[in-house]
Scaffold this motif. Structure first.
Motif, PDB file in Angstrom:
ATOM      1  N   THR A  31      14.620  -4.546  -8.259  1.00 52.03           N
ATOM      2  CA  THR A  31      15.810  -3.443  -8.456  1.00 52.03           C
ATOM      3  C   THR A  31      15.867  -2.378  -7.664  1.00 52.03           C
ATOM      4  N   THR A  32      15.028  -2.157  -6.556  1.00 47.52           N
ATOM      5  CA  THR A  32      14.997  -0.859  -6.029  1.00 47.52           C
ATOM      6  C   THR A  32      15.004  -1.047  -4.408  1.00 47.52           C
ATOM      7  N   VAL A  33      15.252  -0.063  -3.712  1.00 51.14           N
ATOM      8  CA  VAL A  33      15.141   0.143  -2.305  1.00 51.14           C
ATOM      9  C   VAL A  33      13.955   0.824  -2.145  1.00 51.14           C
ATOM     10  N   VAL A  48      12.209   7.104   7.510  1.00 50.59           N
ATOM     11  CA  VAL A  48      11.413   6.320   8.334  1.00 50.59           C
ATOM     12  C   VAL A  48      11.772   4.988   8.489  1.00 50.59           C
ATOM     13  N   ALA A  49      11.945   4.369   7.246  1.00 55.73           N
ATOM     14  CA  ALA A  49      12.023   2.933   7.009  1.00 55.73           C
ATOM     15  C   ALA A  49      12.298   2.548   5.469  1.00 55.73           C
ATOM     16  N   THR A  50      12.968   1.528   5.533  1.00 55.31           N
ATOM     17  CA  THR A  50      13.417   1.144   4.009  1.00 55.31           C
ATOM     18  C   THR A  50      13.146  -0.273   3.696  1.00 55.31           C
ATOM     19  N   LEU A  51      12.695  -0.940   2.504  1.00 53.89           N
ATOM     20  CA  LEU A  51      12.579  -1.978   2.411  1.00 53.89           C
ATOM     21  C   LEU A  51      13.222  -2.374   1.100  1.00 53.89           C
ATOM     22  N   PHE A  70       6.249   0.985  13.978  1.00 57.26           N
ATOM     23  CA  PHE A  70       5.957   1.166  12.420  1.00 57.26           C
ATOM     24  C   PHE A  70       6.448  -0.063  11.685  1.00 57.26           C
ATOM     25  N   THR A  71       5.833  -0.596  10.738  1.00 57.01           N
ATOM     26  CA  THR A  71       6.081  -1.925  10.027  1.00 57.01           C
ATOM     27  C   THR A  71       6.101  -1.335   8.444  1.00 57.01           C
ATOM     28  N   ILE A  72       7.181  -1.577   7.677  1.00 58.71           N
ATOM     29  CA  ILE A  72       7.184  -1.598   6.163  1.00 58.71           C
ATOM     30  C   ILE A  72       7.069  -2.676   5.647  1.00 58.71           C
ATOM     31  N   SER A  73       6.183  -2.792   4.453  1.00 63.40           N
ATOM     32  CA  SER A  73       6.039  -4.133   3.772  1.00 63.40           C
ATOM     33  C   SER A  73       5.565  -3.810   2.333  1.00 63.40           C
ATOM     34  N   GLY A  74       5.810  -4.855   1.702  1.00 61.77           N
ATOM     35  CA  GLY A  74       5.509  -4.777   0.167  1.00 61.77           C
ATOM     36  C   GLY A  74       4.699  -5.852  -0.482  1.00 61.77           C
TER      37      GLY A  74
END
Length: 120
Positions: A31-33, A48-51, A70-74
């Motif tokens: 439900t969230t960015v 910087v980054a969004t996921l 850079f790499t964003i992950s969850g």
């Protein structure tokens, strides 16, 4: 209410790597960015980054200055979002903040920030 706790900041030489973590107090990914922002001394806070994840796939977005480095992950099971930072530059020095912005309301949350310092 959601609490965000960052970790992983520190001092690193130029060209080095760091991984930042942001742990949320409850599961909010669908439900969230989720995002990482940074603020250098005397400068405005910048993205910087969004996921985001729609339950099927991830959507990521990067600032031009970090694209390719850079790499964003969850990790949904751990309610944690990461920022892997490679090839760090002195200009990456800043306080990095985790952000959670609801996709369906005006709710927005910030972490306390973690310092990243890159020496030349």
């Amino acid at each position: 209410q959601v609490q965000l706790v960052e970790s992983g900041g520190g001092l690193v030489q130029a060209g080095g790597s760091l991984r930042l973590s942001c742990a949320a107090s409850r599961n909010i990914f669908i439900t969230t960015v989720m995002g990482w922002y940074r603020q250098a001394p005397g400068k405005q806070r910048e993205l910087v980054a969004t996921l985001s994840n729609n339950g099927i796939e991830d959507y990521v977005n990067y600032a031009a200055s970090v694209q390719g480095r850079f790499t964003i992950s969850g990790d949904n099971a751990k309610d944690t979002v990461y920022l892997q930072m490679n090839s760090l530059k002195p200009e990456d020095t800043a306080v990095y903040y985790c952000n959670a912005k609801s996709r369906f309301s005006s709710n927005e949350y910030w972490g306390q920030g973690t310092q990243v310092t890159v020496s030349s």
